[in-house]
Scaffold this motif. Structure first.
Motif, mmCIF file in Angstrom:
data_model
loop_
_atom_site.group_PDB
_atom_site.id
_atom_site.type_symbol
_atom_site.label_atom_id
_atom_site.label_comp_id
_atom_site.label_asym_id
_atom_site.label_seq_id
_atom_site.Cartn_x
_atom_site.Cartn_y
_atom_site.Cartn_z
ATOM 1 N N PRO A 295 84.639 34.668 65.442
ATOM 2 C CA PRO A 295 83.452 34.339 66.237
ATOM 3 C C PRO A 295 82.451 35.484 66.260
ATOM 4 C CG PRO A 295 85.215 35.026 67.672
ATOM 5 C CD PRO A 295 85.776 35.033 66.271
ATOM 6 N N GLU A 296 81.242 35.182 66.692
ATOM 7 C CA GLU A 296 80.247 36.221 66.955
ATOM 8 C C GLU A 296 80.745 37.086 68.110
ATOM 9 O OE1 GLU A 296 77.347 36.857 65.357
ATOM 10 O OE2 GLU A 296 77.885 35.274 63.935
ATOM 11 N N LYS A 297 80.258 38.305 68.203
ATOM 12 C CA LYS A 297 80.754 39.218 69.224
ATOM 13 C C LYS A 297 80.456 38.761 70.646
ATOM 14 C CE LYS A 297 80.905 44.028 70.575
ATOM 15 N NZ LYS A 297 82.292 44.000 70.876
ATOM 16 N N ASN A 298 79.242 38.267 70.915
ATOM 17 C CA ASN A 298 78.895 37.952 72.297
ATOM 18 C C ASN A 298 78.538 36.481 72.541
ATOM 19 O OD1 ASN A 298 76.457 37.882 71.008
ATOM 20 N ND2 ASN A 298 75.477 39.436 72.277
ATOM 21 N N PHE A 299 78.673 35.633 71.506
ATOM 22 C CA PHE A 299 78.322 34.219 71.651
ATOM 23 C C PHE A 299 79.052 33.417 70.582
ATOM 24 C CE2 PHE A 299 75.868 30.499 70.446
ATOM 25 C CZ PHE A 299 75.579 29.932 71.671
ATOM 26 N N HIS A 300 79.674 32.331 70.998
ATOM 27 C CA HIS A 300 80.313 31.453 70.024
ATOM 28 C C HIS A 300 80.403 30.060 70.623
ATOM 29 C CE1 HIS A 300 82.574 30.579 66.420
ATOM 30 N NE2 HIS A 300 83.429 29.920 67.159
ATOM 31 N N SER B 184 83.051 24.615 79.091
ATOM 32 C CA SER B 184 83.751 23.592 78.321
ATOM 33 C C SER B 184 83.216 22.227 78.731
ATOM 34 C CB SER B 184 85.257 23.675 78.584
ATOM 35 O OG SER B 184 85.941 22.677 77.873
ATOM 36 N N LEU B 185 82.634 21.520 77.780
ATOM 37 C CA LEU B 185 82.102 20.183 78.002
ATOM 38 C C LEU B 185 82.974 19.206 77.226
ATOM 39 C CD1 LEU B 185 79.912 18.136 78.903
ATOM 40 C CD2 LEU B 185 78.714 18.698 76.773
ATOM 41 N N VAL B 186 83.649 18.320 77.961
ATOM 42 C CA VAL B 186 84.501 17.313 77.330
ATOM 43 C C VAL B 186 83.825 15.965 77.518
ATOM 44 C CG1 VAL B 186 86.760 16.190 77.339
ATOM 45 C CG2 VAL B 186 86.591 18.667 77.661
ATOM 46 N N THR B 187 83.535 15.305 76.398
ATOM 47 C CA THR B 187 82.831 14.026 76.440
ATOM 48 C C THR B 187 83.760 12.839 76.234
ATOM 49 O OG1 THR B 187 82.306 14.222 74.085
ATOM 50 C CG2 THR B 187 80.678 15.061 75.666
ATOM 51 N N GLY B 188 85.036 13.094 75.943
ATOM 52 C CA GLY B 188 86.005 12.020 75.762
ATOM 53 C C GLY B 188 87.384 12.573 75.471
ATOM 54 N N TYR C 258 84.262 15.720 81.549
ATOM 55 C CA TYR C 258 84.102 16.751 82.560
ATOM 56 C C TYR C 258 83.450 17.991 81.961
ATOM 57 C CZ TYR C 258 88.339 18.632 80.395
ATOM 58 O OH TYR C 258 89.248 19.105 79.494
ATOM 59 N N ILE C 259 83.032 18.875 82.849
ATOM 60 C CA ILE C 259 82.529 20.174 82.440
ATOM 61 C C ILE C 259 83.229 21.217 83.310
ATOM 62 C CG2 ILE C 259 80.534 20.103 83.974
ATOM 63 C CD1 ILE C 259 78.987 21.626 81.749
ATOM 64 N N VAL C 260 83.667 22.310 82.677
ATOM 65 C CA VAL C 260 84.329 23.401 83.382
ATOM 66 C C VAL C 260 83.590 24.687 83.043
ATOM 67 C CG1 VAL C 260 86.448 24.745 83.625
ATOM 68 C CG2 VAL C 260 86.581 22.280 83.307
ATOM 69 N N LEU C 261 83.261 25.448 84.066
ATOM 70 C CA LEU C 261 82.635 26.755 83.879
ATOM 71 C C LEU C 261 83.597 27.802 84.424
ATOM 72 C CD1 LEU C 261 80.057 24.799 85.333
ATOM 73 C CD2 LEU C 261 79.074 26.382 83.703
ATOM 74 N N THR C 262 83.901 28.807 83.620
ATOM 75 C CA THR C 262 84.736 29.903 84.101
ATOM 76 C C THR C 262 84.002 31.209 83.870
ATOM 77 O OG1 THR C 262 85.941 29.999 82.009
ATOM 78 C CG2 THR C 262 86.933 28.715 83.774
ATOM 79 N N VAL D 271 82.959 23.825 73.382
ATOM 80 C CA VAL D 271 83.267 24.988 74.201
ATOM 81 C C VAL D 271 82.299 26.093 73.796
ATOM 82 C CG1 VAL D 271 85.011 26.660 74.904
ATOM 83 C CG2 VAL D 271 85.701 24.360 74.252
ATOM 84 N N LEU D 272 81.690 26.704 74.787
ATOM 85 C CA LEU D 272 80.749 27.793 74.561
ATOM 86 C C LEU D 272 81.317 29.043 75.226
ATOM 87 C CD1 LEU D 272 77.866 28.853 73.825
ATOM 88 C CD2 LEU D 272 77.169 28.029 76.076
#
Length: 118
Positions: free
Chosen positions: A26-31, A57-61, A80-84, A103-104
Protein backbone atom coordinates in the motif's frame (compact mmCIF):
# COMPACT_ATOMS: atom_id res chain seq x y z
CA UNK A 1 -8.69 -4.20 32.42
CA UNK A 2 -6.52 -5.79 29.72
CA UNK A 3 -3.01 -4.53 29.08
CA UNK A 4 -2.74 -3.24 25.51
CA UNK A 5 1.02 -3.79 25.32
CA UNK A 6 0.55 -7.44 24.28
CA UNK A 7 -1.82 -6.47 21.46
CA UNK A 8 -0.09 -6.16 18.06
CA UNK A 9 0.35 -2.54 17.00
CA UNK A 10 0.59 -1.46 13.36
CA UNK A 11 2.19 1.96 13.21
CA UNK A 12 1.63 2.29 9.46
CA UNK A 13 -0.52 0.77 6.74
CA UNK A 14 2.29 -1.34 5.33
CA UNK A 15 2.85 -2.97 8.73
CA UNK A 16 -0.88 -3.81 8.91
CA UNK A 17 -0.62 -5.53 5.53
CA UNK A 18 2.36 -7.56 6.78
CA UNK A 19 0.47 -8.42 10.01
CA UNK A 20 -2.48 -9.69 7.93
CA UNK A 21 -0.07 -11.42 5.52
CA UNK A 22 -1.31 -9.44 2.51
CA UNK A 23 0.95 -9.19 -0.54
CA UNK A 24 -0.22 -5.81 -1.91
CA UNK A 25 2.15 -2.96 -1.07
CA UNK A 26 0.00 0.00 0.00
CA UNK A 27 0.87 3.68 -0.14
CA UNK A 28 2.48 4.95 3.05
CA UNK A 29 -0.32 7.23 4.26
CA UNK A 30 -3.35 6.33 2.10
CA UNK A 31 -4.72 3.14 0.62
CA UNK A 32 -8.12 2.02 -0.66
CA UNK A 33 -8.99 -1.61 -1.23
CA UNK A 34 -12.12 -3.55 -2.13
CA UNK A 35 -13.52 -5.98 0.41
CA UNK A 36 -13.51 -8.59 -2.34
CA UNK A 37 -9.71 -8.32 -2.69
CA UNK A 38 -9.06 -8.24 1.04
CA UNK A 39 -11.27 -11.13 2.05
CA UNK A 40 -9.69 -13.48 -0.46
CA UNK A 41 -6.56 -13.44 1.73
CA UNK A 42 -7.83 -12.39 5.18
CA UNK A 43 -8.48 -14.97 7.87
CA UNK A 44 -12.14 -15.52 8.75
CA UNK A 45 -11.18 -14.63 12.33
CA UNK A 46 -8.56 -12.15 13.50
CA UNK A 47 -7.22 -11.69 17.03
CA UNK A 48 -7.18 -8.18 18.54
CA UNK A 49 -4.79 -5.61 17.05
CA UNK A 50 -4.34 -1.82 17.00
CA UNK A 51 -3.46 0.60 14.21
CA UNK A 52 -1.92 4.04 14.26
CA UNK A 53 -4.13 5.31 11.43
CA UNK A 54 -7.78 5.69 10.49
CA UNK A 55 -9.97 3.14 8.74
CA UNK A 56 -13.31 3.58 7.02
CA UNK A 57 -15.02 0.37 5.99
CA UNK A 58 -18.06 0.64 3.73
CA UNK A 59 -19.93 -2.63 3.18
CA UNK A 60 -22.60 -2.49 0.50
CA UNK A 61 -23.60 -6.18 0.60
CA UNK A 62 -22.80 -9.62 1.91
CA UNK A 63 -23.27 -11.62 5.08
CA UNK A 64 -23.37 -10.19 8.56
CA UNK A 65 -20.15 -10.44 10.58
CA UNK A 66 -19.20 -10.01 14.21
CA UNK A 67 -16.44 -7.59 15.16
CA UNK A 68 -15.16 -5.88 18.28
CA UNK A 69 -13.85 -2.38 18.81
CA UNK A 70 -12.33 -1.70 22.23
CA UNK A 71 -13.92 -4.89 23.59
CA UNK A 72 -17.43 -3.85 22.54
CA UNK A 73 -19.01 -6.43 20.25
CA UNK A 74 -21.03 -5.50 17.17
CA UNK A 75 -23.06 -7.66 14.79
CA UNK A 76 -23.42 -5.98 11.42
CA UNK A 77 -26.40 -5.71 9.11
CA UNK A 78 -25.75 -6.52 5.45
CA UNK A 79 -24.90 -2.89 4.69
CA UNK A 80 -22.93 -0.69 7.06
CA UNK A 81 -20.10 1.75 7.54
CA UNK A 82 -17.49 1.50 10.31
CA UNK A 83 -15.03 4.24 11.21
CA UNK A 84 -12.10 3.46 13.49
CA UNK A 85 -9.45 5.80 14.76
CA UNK A 86 -5.86 5.25 15.83
CA UNK A 87 -5.26 3.11 18.93
CA UNK A 88 -8.68 1.45 18.92
CA UNK A 89 -8.41 -2.28 19.49
CA UNK A 90 -10.29 -4.27 16.89
CA UNK A 91 -10.89 -7.90 15.93
CA UNK A 92 -13.41 -9.85 13.88
CA UNK A 93 -14.88 -13.29 13.31
CA UNK A 94 -17.31 -14.96 10.98
CA UNK A 95 -16.27 -13.44 7.66
CA UNK A 96 -18.08 -15.43 4.95
CA UNK A 97 -15.96 -14.06 2.07
CA UNK A 98 -18.94 -12.45 0.35
CA UNK A 99 -18.56 -8.85 1.53
CA UNK A 100 -18.86 -6.12 -1.07
CA UNK A 101 -17.61 -2.58 -0.69
CA UNK A 102 -14.41 -0.72 0.15
CA UNK A 103 -11.93 -0.14 2.94
CA UNK A 104 -9.99 3.11 3.16
CA UNK A 105 -6.87 3.39 5.33
CA UNK A 106 -5.24 6.77 5.92
CA UNK A 107 -3.27 8.78 8.45
CA UNK A 108 -3.21 12.50 9.01
CA UNK A 109 0.05 12.99 7.09
CA UNK A 110 -2.13 12.92 3.98
CA UNK A 111 -3.25 16.43 4.97
CA UNK A 112 0.38 17.55 4.90
CA UNK A 113 0.61 16.24 1.33
CA UNK A 114 -2.48 18.25 0.35
CA UNK A 115 -1.08 21.42 1.93
CA UNK A 116 2.24 21.12 0.10
CA UNK A 117 0.43 20.66 -3.25
CA UNK A 118 -1.09 24.17 -3.04
Amino acid sequence: MKQTSAIPFNDDIEKLYRFLQLTTIPEKNFHIETHQNLQSVLPTECPPFRNNFYEISLVTGGSSISFQINQQEFRTPQQYIVLTSPQQVRSWKGIQRDLEGFVLFFDLTILEDVRTDN
